[in-house]
Structures are given as structure tokens and as C-alpha cells.
Design a protein around this motif. Structure first.
Motif, PDB file in Angstrom:
ATOM      1  N   ALA A  84       0.831  -1.210   0.000  1.00 31.36           N
ATOM      2  CA  ALA A  84       0.000   0.000   0.000  1.00 31.36           C
ATOM      3  C   ALA A  84       0.862   1.255   0.000  1.00 31.36           C
ATOM      4  O   ALA A  84       0.601   2.217  -0.729  1.00 31.36           O
ATOM      5  CB  ALA A  84      -0.937  -0.011   1.206  1.00 31.36           C
ATOM      6  N   THR A  85       1.936   1.250   0.809  1.00 30.41           N
ATOM      7  CA  THR A  85       2.832   2.413   0.859  1.00 30.41           C
ATOM      8  C   THR A  85       3.639   2.541  -0.425  1.00 30.41           C
ATOM      9  O   THR A  85       3.802   3.641  -0.963  1.00 30.41           O
ATOM     10  CB  THR A  85       3.778   2.287   2.062  1.00 30.41           C
ATOM     11  N   LEU A  86       4.153   1.411  -0.927  1.00 38.39           N
ATOM     12  CA  LEU A  86       4.943   1.454  -2.163  1.00 38.39           C
ATOM     13  C   LEU A  86       4.115   1.989  -3.326  1.00 38.39           C
ATOM     14  O   LEU A  86       4.609   2.762  -4.149  1.00 38.39           O
ATOM     15  CB  LEU A  86       5.457   0.048  -2.487  1.00 38.39           C
ATOM     16  N   LEU A  87       2.842   1.594  -3.386  1.00 36.97           N
ATOM     17  CA  LEU A  87       1.982   2.064  -4.468  1.00 36.97           C
ATOM     18  C   LEU A  87       1.625   3.529  -4.282  1.00 36.97           C
ATOM     19  O   LEU A  87       1.626   4.307  -5.240  1.00 36.97           O
ATOM     20  CB  LEU A  87       0.718   1.214  -4.531  1.00 36.97           C
ATOM     21  N   ALA A  88       1.300   3.916  -3.050  1.00 35.69           N
ATOM     22  CA  ALA A  88       0.926   5.308  -2.786  1.00 35.69           C
ATOM     23  C   ALA A  88       2.089   6.257  -3.077  1.00 35.69           C
ATOM     24  O   ALA A  88       1.874   7.394  -3.501  1.00 35.69           O
ATOM     25  CB  ALA A  88       0.468   5.461  -1.337  1.00 35.69           C
ATOM     26  N   ASP A  89       3.326   5.804  -2.870  1.00 36.16           N
ATOM     27  CA  ASP A  89       4.502   6.650  -3.076  1.00 36.16           C
ATOM     28  C   ASP A  89       4.932   6.736  -4.543  1.00 36.16           C
ATOM     29  O   ASP A  89       5.861   7.459  -4.863  1.00 36.16           O
ATOM     30  CB  ASP A  89       5.688   6.135  -2.250  1.00 36.16           C
ATOM     31  N   GLU A  90       4.269   5.990  -5.446  1.00 33.35           N
ATOM     32  CA  GLU A  90       4.697   5.881  -6.852  1.00 33.35           C
ATOM     33  C   GLU A  90       6.185   5.523  -6.887  1.00 33.35           C
ATOM     34  O   GLU A  90       7.059   6.363  -7.140  1.00 33.35           O
ATOM     35  CB  GLU A  90       4.435   7.178  -7.616  1.00 33.35           C
ATOM     36  N   THR A  91       6.470   4.255  -6.647  1.00 37.19           N
ATOM     37  CA  THR A  91       7.840   3.777  -6.473  1.00 37.19           C
ATOM     38  C   THR A  91       8.484   3.445  -7.811  1.00 37.19           C
ATOM     39  O   THR A  91       7.962   2.634  -8.577  1.00 37.19           O
ATOM     40  CB  THR A  91       7.846   2.532  -5.570  1.00 37.19           C
ATOM     41  N   TRP A  92       9.627   4.078  -8.082  1.00 35.48           N
ATOM     42  CA  TRP A  92      10.417   3.804  -9.285  1.00 35.48           C
ATOM     43  C   TRP A  92      11.586   2.911  -8.891  1.00 35.48           C
ATOM     44  O   TRP A  92      12.299   3.175  -7.920  1.00 35.48           O
ATOM     45  CB  TRP A  92      10.922   5.101  -9.906  1.00 35.48           C
ATOM     46  N   LEU A  93      11.804   1.870  -9.671  1.00 36.16           N
ATOM     47  CA  LEU A  93      12.813   0.860  -9.336  1.00 36.16           C
ATOM     48  C   LEU A  93      13.790   0.695 -10.494  1.00 36.16           C
ATOM     49  O   LEU A  93      13.377   0.591 -11.657  1.00 36.16           O
ATOM     50  CB  LEU A  93      12.142  -0.488  -9.039  1.00 36.16           C
TER      51      LEU A  93
END
Length: 427
Positions: free
Chosen positions: A179-188
Motif C-alpha cells: 500500500a505504501t509502495l503504491l501510494a509513493d509511486e515507487t520507481w525501481l
């Protein structure tokens, strides 16, 4: 010619959109060394994921045609991805079609697997990140219009959609704070994607065969049996022709999106009528009293409203200054005055209590009460002097009256006891 903002921000950038789907979405099969039927196929998914299909993007229908046209001998599919993502349900359908196919599917991220493309990549049998490639994951979003209940319903729907996405990510990488990774718009980065568990390795994966240039006038999906010239035979040529014909026929029968000759992103030109509720709301906001006013009248009133000159801007207030309504300011002043009066009464009561306590334990005479209260009001530090006086210096019980004078208030006598030398000098 100056480009509009819409043209500058479209997916294809400054490049003209492709005229054929095969320019960014194609499948190539390659034979084994002995020249027998192909066992490996490459599918290139280089573009957005969109239910419209065509050159708007890659649809489930496009993918299904390619998979159906692959030879039965294909045992492995190399799915090469360079996509910004797109529609969630379209991507979910694509990943499930790939999972249901008889061949093993290896996803290879050549550039970017973002948004909806990320869970297509993560759902394959194996996920490989090419050097320098990236993956991006974020919460789903949507457009909505309506009242508060409609908005809350849309938000609840997006939460449900996000849970479906998390199921895909969790199946690949296990439990995380998705949920946090998605909310933060995570670039990898490629290495980050492997570390998170959404990819298996960073590597270079070769194609199944050499790509073939597609004619610019053909807007069809073409699957090419890439046979060496020396190994080509009548059966292989016939098979390739059948595959080509099947794909072309299916493509021709597919519904086409509306055409546009305008530059930029083509848009649907069909006129969509307003809902009755929406039209009624707009009438109310524009002050149109005729409940049966047609759309043309509403649009004319709307254009007149937006064409009206904007109100003159008010002068900017200095930093730290806040504007407030006059009645509210007056109320605040009255409340402050009442507070000050209450505080003054509270302090006066405290001073009186302090002096009364000093009278009660014999530190000062009752006749000096008002004097000490005034002293404390003028100088709160006098409380220390008052507290320092010795208790019992002034009798607090009535011991009789002589000559009409209360002996218990003999302040001169008490003063003489405290300061004998000073009294003697005065005498």
C-alpha cells in the motif's frame, strides 16, 4: 509550426504515431537449428496498453490474435516489454491470457514496465530486467464526476482495484508494504526490482529471430515464420501464409475506433448527450430558471459567464497580516475584554486571599490589609516581603479594649518589636 500542449504531451512525443500495429507490437517465431517447426516466439509489447487497440495501444484482442496464431510447436514465449502502462483491466486480461497459454512465458523488460505493464511483467513465469531498464508501480487512479456519494463510491472502487493489483505483486514477491509502495509511486532500477522480488534477474535475453520490416500500408498484426532461405520448403511457406492470412482477416473484422485527421491524439468525435441530472445541476448553478432549457441555452449561458470580466484582484496583504470580517473582529475584541476582566478579578481575589492569610497568622495587622492589597497590585514582588514577615507578631485574638483602642491592632507596638532601633531614633 508550434505544437499545442496536447501534442507535446501525447505518448508518442514528437514522433509521428505508427501507421501499422506491427511497428510497435509484433510476434516473430524462429525454427530450431535443424529447420523443424519453431519452438520459441518473441512478442514485442512496445507501447501503451489500451482497450481501443489500433495505434492507441495494445489491447487484449491484439494479444489474443497473436497467441491464437502462434504455431502449436511454440514451447516458449519471450515477451519483450517497453510500456508506460495503461488500463488495469486490459492488463489483467493480458496477463491471464499469457498464464493460460501452453508455452512458458519469459517477460523481458527492455526499457520500462510502468503502471499496468508492471504487473504483466511480474506475473510471467520468469521476469528478466535488461540492463538500465526500470519498473514503476503506483496506486490506480480514475476520473470521476458527481456528488460526494459518487466520489466516495469511486474511491472505494479504486481501493478494490488496488487490492487486485497487490494480489499479483504478492504472488511474485511475497508480502510487502505494498500500500505504501503504491501510494509513493515507487520507481525501481533493474537491480532494485530484483531486490524487491518483482524480477528474477538482470540479464540479456536474445530474440527468437530476426525482426522483419512490415509494409507501411498494412495495418495488420503479422507473425513471421523466420526460416533460413536454404531450409524453406513448401510446407513451411504454406504455414506462414496461413498464419498471415488468419491474422489479417481477424484484424480486418475488428471494430475500428473513430478516425481523425487532426494532429495530436485522435479523439472520439461522437457527440455525447449530457445526463438530465448533470444538465439540471448546471442550470441551477448558472441561475437558469427554465427547467426545460436545452443544452444550447445552457452552453450559451456558460460561455457568457466565463466571458465576463474577472473581479479586480484585491491588494496583497503584507506577510503576517490576515484579513478578518468586521463582526468577527468585534466579537473577538469583546471576548478578549471579558477574558481580561475575569483574569483581573481572579488576580484581585488571589491578592486578597494572600493578605487575609497574613492577617490570620499574625504577620500584619488587620488595619494594614488594604495597604498590602494595594502594594501587591502595584508590585507583585511584595508577596515575598509579606511572606518573609514573622508569624505571630500581631495578636490575632481580642485581648480587650482600653480607652476605646483595640489592643490587637497596636501596629506601633508591633513595629517597635520588629524595628526597635529605628523607632528609638524617631523618638
Amino acid at each position: 509550426m508550434t505544437k499545442t500542449r496536447k501534442e507535446e504531451r501525447r505518448y508518442w512525443g514528437s514522433v509521428e504515431p505508427p501507421k501499422a500495429k506491427a511497428e510497435f507490437f509484433s510476434a516473430v517465431t524462429a525454427p530450431v537449428a535443424e529447420g523443424s517447426d519453431a519452438t520459441v516466439a518473441t512478442i514485442r509489447m512496445y507501447g501503451p496498453i489500451d482497450s481501443w487497440g489500433g495505434w492507441w495501444g495494445i489491447s487484449t484482442e491484439d494479444v489474443s490474435r497473436v497467441l491464437d496464431a502462434l504455431p502449436d510447436t511454440v514451447e516458449q514465449i519471450v515477451l519483450r516489454i517497453n510500456s508506460p502502462g495503461g488500463e488495469v483491466w486490459e492488463a489483467m486480461a493480458i496477463l491471464n491470457m499469457l498464464a493460460a497459454h501452453r508455452a512458458q512465458v519469459i517477460a523481458v523488460v527492455d526499457g520500462i514496465a510502468a503502471s499496468a505493464a508492471s504487473f504483466i511483467a511480474a506475473s510471467c513465469d520468469e521476469t528478466v530486467m535488461s540492463r538500465g531498464s526500470q519498473m514503476m508501480i503506483h496506486s490506480p487512479w480514475a476520473f470521476a464526476i458527481g456528488n460526494a456519494a459518487k466520489m466516495r463510491k469511486q474511491a472505494a472502487f479504486l481501493d478494490t482495484l488496488e487490492r487486485s493489483m497487490i494480489e499479483v505483486y504478492s504472488e511474485k514477491a511475497g508480502d510487502k508494504d505494498w500500500a505504501t509502495l503504491l501510494a509513493d509511486e515507487t520507481w525501481l532500477t533493474a537491480e532494485d526490482t530484483v531486490a524487491l522480488g518483482l524480477a528474477d534477474r538482470v540479464d540479456v535475453v536474445p530474440d527468437a529471430g530476426t525482426a522483419t520490416t512490415v509494409g507501411a500500408e498494412e495495418d495488420v498484426l503479422i507473425i513471421i515464420a523466420d526460416l533460413e532461405e536454404d531450409d524453406a520448403d513448401d510446407e513451411a511457406s504454406a504455414r506462414a501464409a496461413r498464419i498471415h492470412a488468419a491474422a489479417a482477416s481477424a484484424r480486418a473484422a475488428a471494430p475500428q475506433p473513430p478516425d481523425s485527421t487532426e494532429p495530436g491524439n485522435p479523439a472520439n468525435k461522437e457527440e455525447l448527450p449530457m445526463s438530465d441530472k448533470f444538465l439540471a445541476d448546471v442550470r441551477d448553478r448558472l441561475g437558469i430558471t427554465d427547467a426545460n432549457a436545452p443544452e444550447e441555452t445552457v452552453f450559451a449561458a456558460f460561455e457568457q459567464r466565463i466571458a465576463a470580466p474577472a473581479p479586480a484582484p484585491t491588494a496583497a496583504l503584507p506577510e503576517g497580516v490576515v484579513a478578518i470580517e468586521a463582526t468577527q473582529l468585534e466579537q473577538m475584541r469583546a471576548d478578549a475584554q471579558a477574558g481580561r476582566e475575569a483574569r483581573d478579578a481572579q488576580l484581585a481575589a488571589a491578592r486578597a486571599a494572600t493578605v487575609d492569610a497574613a492577617v490570620a497568622d499574625g504577620r500584619i495587622a488587620p488595619a494594614r490589609r488594604d495597604h498590602w492589597i494595594a502594594s501587591l497590585a502595584a508590585d507583585p514582588g511584595s508577596a515575598e516581603t509579606l511572606a518573609g514577615l514573622q508569624k505571630g507578631l500581631i495578636p490575632v485574638d481580642m485581648v480587650g479594649v482600653t480607652g476605646g483602642v483595640d489592643e490587637s491592632s497596636d501596629e506601633d507596638g508591633a513595629y517597635s518589636k520588629l524595628f526597635p532601633t529605628a523607632k528609638a531614633e524617631e523618638a
